[in-house]
Design a protein around this motif. Structure first.
Motif, PDB file in Angstrom:
ATOM      1  N   LEU A  35       0.824  -1.206   0.000  1.00 31.95           N
ATOM      2  CA  LEU A  35       0.000   0.000   0.000  1.00 31.95           C
ATOM      3  C   LEU A  35       0.858   1.255   0.000  1.00 31.95           C
ATOM      4  O   LEU A  35       0.616   2.194  -0.761  1.00 31.95           O
ATOM      5  CB  LEU A  35      -0.936  -0.007   1.209  1.00 31.95           C
ATOM      6  CG  LEU A  35      -1.827   1.226   1.387  1.00 31.95           C
ATOM      7  CD1 LEU A  35      -2.756   1.399   0.187  1.00 31.95           C
ATOM      8  CD2 LEU A  35      -2.642   1.114   2.679  1.00 31.95           C
ATOM      9  N   ARG A  36       1.881   1.287   0.857  1.00 32.14           N
ATOM     10  CA  ARG A  36       2.738   2.464   0.948  1.00 32.14           C
ATOM     11  C   ARG A  36       3.475   2.720  -0.361  1.00 32.14           C
ATOM     12  O   ARG A  36       3.496   3.844  -0.885  1.00 32.14           O
ATOM     13  CB  ARG A  36       3.756   2.282   2.074  1.00 32.14           C
ATOM     14  CG  ARG A  36       4.575   3.532   2.397  1.00 32.14           C
ATOM     15  CD  ARG A  36       5.687   3.220   3.366  1.00 32.14           C
ATOM     16  NE  ARG A  36       6.725   2.422   2.733  1.00 32.14           N
ATOM     17  CZ  ARG A  36       7.685   2.951   1.953  1.00 32.14           C
ATOM     18  NH1 ARG A  36       7.708   4.253   1.707  1.00 32.14           N
ATOM     19  NH2 ARG A  36       8.599   2.182   1.416  1.00 32.14           N
ATOM     20  N   LEU A  37       4.051   1.667  -0.913  1.00 28.71           N
ATOM     21  CA  LEU A  37       4.801   1.799  -2.157  1.00 28.71           C
ATOM     22  C   LEU A  37       3.867   2.174  -3.308  1.00 28.71           C
ATOM     23  O   LEU A  37       4.212   2.981  -4.174  1.00 28.71           O
ATOM     24  CB  LEU A  37       5.521   0.482  -2.455  1.00 28.71           C
ATOM     25  CG  LEU A  37       6.627   0.500  -3.513  1.00 28.71           C
ATOM     26  CD1 LEU A  37       7.743   1.452  -3.109  1.00 28.71           C
ATOM     27  CD2 LEU A  37       7.178  -0.913  -3.706  1.00 28.71           C
ATOM     28  N   GLY A  38       2.663   1.605  -3.327  1.00 34.11           N
ATOM     29  CA  GLY A  38       1.702   1.912  -4.389  1.00 34.11           C
ATOM     30  C   GLY A  38       1.258   3.359  -4.382  1.00 34.11           C
ATOM     31  O   GLY A  38       1.172   4.000  -5.431  1.00 34.11           O
ATOM     32  N   CYS A  39       0.963   3.899  -3.201  1.00 38.77           N
ATOM     33  CA  CYS A  39       0.535   5.308  -3.103  1.00 38.77           C
ATOM     34  C   CYS A  39       1.647   6.246  -3.547  1.00 38.77           C
ATOM     35  O   CYS A  39       1.401   7.231  -4.268  1.00 38.77           O
ATOM     36  CB  CYS A  39       0.121   5.623  -1.664  1.00 38.77           C
ATOM     37  SG  CYS A  39      -1.418   4.838  -1.141  1.00 38.77           S
ATOM     38  N   ARG A  40       2.857   5.945  -3.118  1.00 36.03           N
ATOM     39  CA  ARG A  40       4.001   6.781  -3.487  1.00 36.03           C
ATOM     40  C   ARG A  40       4.197   6.775  -5.006  1.00 36.03           C
ATOM     41  O   ARG A  40       4.378   7.810  -5.644  1.00 36.03           O
ATOM     42  CB  ARG A  40       5.255   6.259  -2.793  1.00 36.03           C
ATOM     43  CG  ARG A  40       6.514   7.083  -3.036  1.00 36.03           C
ATOM     44  CD  ARG A  40       7.724   6.395  -2.427  1.00 36.03           C
ATOM     45  NE  ARG A  40       8.894   7.243  -2.473  1.00 36.03           N
ATOM     46  CZ  ARG A  40       9.340   7.972  -1.472  1.00 36.03           C
ATOM     47  NH1 ARG A  40       8.691   7.956  -0.320  1.00 36.03           N
ATOM     48  NH2 ARG A  40      10.420   8.719  -1.582  1.00 36.03           N
ATOM     49  N   ALA A  41       4.152   5.571  -5.586  1.00 33.87           N
ATOM     50  CA  ALA A  41       4.370   5.440  -7.024  1.00 33.87           C
ATOM     51  C   ALA A  41       3.280   6.147  -7.823  1.00 33.87           C
ATOM     52  O   ALA A  41       3.556   6.823  -8.823  1.00 33.87           O
ATOM     53  CB  ALA A  41       4.436   3.962  -7.399  1.00 33.87           C
ATOM     54  N   PHE A  42       2.041   6.013  -7.398  1.00 36.81           N
ATOM     55  CA  PHE A  42       0.915   6.551  -8.162  1.00 36.81           C
ATOM     56  C   PHE A  42       0.939   8.072  -8.192  1.00 36.81           C
ATOM     57  O   PHE A  42       0.662   8.687  -9.230  1.00 36.81           O
ATOM     58  CB  PHE A  42      -0.394   6.039  -7.570  1.00 36.81           C
ATOM     59  CG  PHE A  42      -1.568   6.150  -8.502  1.00 36.81           C
ATOM     60  CD1 PHE A  42      -1.395   6.188  -9.868  1.00 36.81           C
ATOM     61  CD2 PHE A  42      -2.860   6.209  -8.004  1.00 36.81           C
ATOM     62  CE1 PHE A  42      -2.480   6.278 -10.740  1.00 36.81           C
ATOM     63  CE2 PHE A  42      -3.946   6.303  -8.858  1.00 36.81           C
ATOM     64  CZ  PHE A  42      -3.755   6.343 -10.222  1.00 36.81           C
ATOM     65  N   ARG A  43       1.276   8.699  -7.058  1.00 33.90           N
ATOM     66  CA  ARG A  43       1.332  10.165  -7.028  1.00 33.90           C
ATOM     67  C   ARG A  43       2.370  10.689  -8.027  1.00 33.90           C
ATOM     68  O   ARG A  43       2.115  11.652  -8.748  1.00 33.90           O
ATOM     69  CB  ARG A  43       1.670  10.641  -5.617  1.00 33.90           C
ATOM     70  CG  ARG A  43       0.495  10.701  -4.662  1.00 33.90           C
ATOM     71  CD  ARG A  43       0.829  11.590  -3.473  1.00 33.90           C
ATOM     72  NE  ARG A  43      -0.297  11.719  -2.576  1.00 33.90           N
ATOM     73  CZ  ARG A  43      -0.410  11.079  -1.407  1.00 33.90           C
ATOM     74  NH1 ARG A  43       0.547  10.245  -1.025  1.00 33.90           N
ATOM     75  NH2 ARG A  43      -1.461  11.261  -0.636  1.00 33.90           N
TER      76      ARG A  43
END
Length: 474
Positions: free
Chosen positions: A366-374
């Protein structure tokens, strides 16, 4: 309502009403088309976990290349058919239609043979690790057999749309996606099949769609017909279709190359960051799926615009051509800016559906996904300009310029950025996870450069027509 037995209404009805009538079904159809991969990845992610999504991600380049040829034939033939309909030459349009069908069948046969012969080395080339490879082989070995259905379903549905029947095309895609989603759930959660169930679901849905669109064409409800005298190879015409379809072909092939390069880089830099190469590939699969969902309405707008532009280019109505471009650009920018705000505030809304509850890597995913998406979507409005300008020049009968704009972003900007920015981030130690941040940032950097160049060519278009006294194109 337009008289669908004759496409002359494309040159008479108000541009705004036509754009709505053609774009809305195209947007819905594009969203539905994107749901094939999104629904599969959500169900696979919840059932199998990050390794399952990684397996779909390393299989995706092959699927993109197969789709590239379907789009090349479908878009090239559609553009030529639209122009011939504008000239009121239905016989020539039907000749193009028959040639396109032969091309779909020939390309499908080649892909099945190639895919079966080189399945494992192809997946390794696209970034499959030892843990991911068995799942990817299980999935793609079934997908390969559905290439012929994908080619026909996409291409023939496109022909239905350009005849002035976008609602039929939309309903076709909706029914196909609903069937695919239902079968995904049944195979994965009721029959507990494993990842191959998602592939079989996709195959069955595409087969049903291709049978439906072929039946519709043979039912006599279309303006154009498949006629036996046109169902024989004509290399000059096939080449012309391919040339006019070079933009979507180049786009999808470059996208496949990018996915392959990107998967390998994610595996490498992910291994440096806590040995999470497969997790990084899975995160990119999630981010790409969601971003595709937002790109599809833009592609739908572009597809809805193209029959209007193509017909009015053939009918020599530059005022209507330019009004269509101006309105399409405004709608695309309004949509992109709205979605951008939501992503920046709540990226977690889009990542959570893909995560397996209770998995050990849940929080890190979740953390890595949010960072990547932004980072990935930080310049989304410029993506809208790129897509609409490329579609405009394609429909205007200028495929080389459209191809140039497409290749500029993917081939000349994105691939070098994917290689160089992670190295730069590692060298200067920009705060964060270094190389992986460089990979996410490469997409935004490419959007910036290609968006600026697309705007430059649109300004040139404006000035050229202003000097001639034509209605403004912007």
């Amino acid at each position: 309502m337009p008289n669908t037995s004759n496409p002359e209404f494309l040159g008479k009805r108000p541009v705004g009403a036509l754009l709505w009538e053609f774009s809305f079904p195209s947007v819905i159809a594009s969203l539905v088309s994107a749901s094939y991969n999104i629904v599969a990845r959500i169900f696979v992610g919840q059932k199998i976990g990050a390794l399952g999504i990684a397996a779909l991600q390393v299989s995706f380049p092959f699927m993109l290349i197969a789709l590239a040829f379907a789009m090349m034939i479908g878009t090239g033939a559609s553009t030529l058919i639209s122009i011939e309909l504008g000239k009121k030459d239905n016989a020539k349009a039907e000749e193009i239609l028959g040639q396109a069908l032969l091309m779909f069948l020939a390309v499908s046969a080649l892909f099945v043979i190639f895919g079966l012969l080189f399945l494992e080395p192809m997946l390794v080339l696209f970034g499959a690790s030892e843990d991911v490879l068995p799942l990817a082989k299980e999935y793609l070995s079934f997908i390969i057999w559905g290439v012929v259905f994908q080619e026909i379903a996409y291409g023939v549905n496109n022909f239905i749309r350009i005849e002035g029947k976008p609602k039929i095309a939309m309903i076709t895609m909706i029914l196909s996606a609903v069937l695919n989603g239902i079968l995904d759930y049944v195979f994965l959660f009721v029959f507990n099949t494993g990842i191959w169930g998602a592939a079989v679901s996709n195959l069955i849905a595409l087969a049903a769609t291709s049978l439906w669109v072929c039946w519709y064409y043979f039912s006599g409800r279309t303006v154009l017909k498949w006629r036996r005298r046109y169902l024989r190879p004509k290399l000059p015409l096939a080449w012309k279709i391919a040339v006019f379809g070079t933009v979507p072909l180049a786009t999808q092939v470059c996208s496949a190359v990018i996915h392959g390069v990107q998967n390998n880089l994610l595996g490498y830099y992910g291994a440096l960051y806590g040995n999470c190469g497969d997790l990084a590939i899975s995160v990119m699969g999630t981010v790409f799926s969601v971003s595709t969902l937002f790109l599809m309405p833009l592609l739908g707008l572009s597809q809805g615009m193209q029959p209007i532009v193509g017909y009015n280019v053939g009918a020599e109505e530059p005022g209507r051509v330019h009004r269509t471009l101006r309105l399409t650009l405004r709608l695309a920018l309004a949509f992109c800016c709205t979605i951008w705000v939501v992503i920046m505030i709540h990226p977690d809304w889009f990542i959570l559906p893909f995560l397996k509850p209770g998995a050990s890597d849940y929080q890190e995913n979740l953390r890595l996904g949010c960072r990547a998406f932004r980072v990935f979507a930080s310049l989304l409005p410029l993506v809208g300009v790129n897509i609409i300008s490329g579609g405009y020049f394609q429909a205007h009968g200028r495929p080389i310029l459209s191809l140039f704009l497409t290749l500029l972003r993917q081939l000349f900007f994105l691939i070098p950025s994917l290689i160089l920015l992670p190295i730069l981030f590692e060298k200067v130690h920009i705060e964060g996870i270094y190389g992986l941040d460089g990979i996410w940032s490469a997409h935004a950097f490419s959007d910036l450069l290609s968006g600026a160049i697309a705007i430059f060519f649109l300004i040139l278009e404006y000035r050229k027509h202003a000097r001639r006294g034509d209605p403004r194109p912007m």
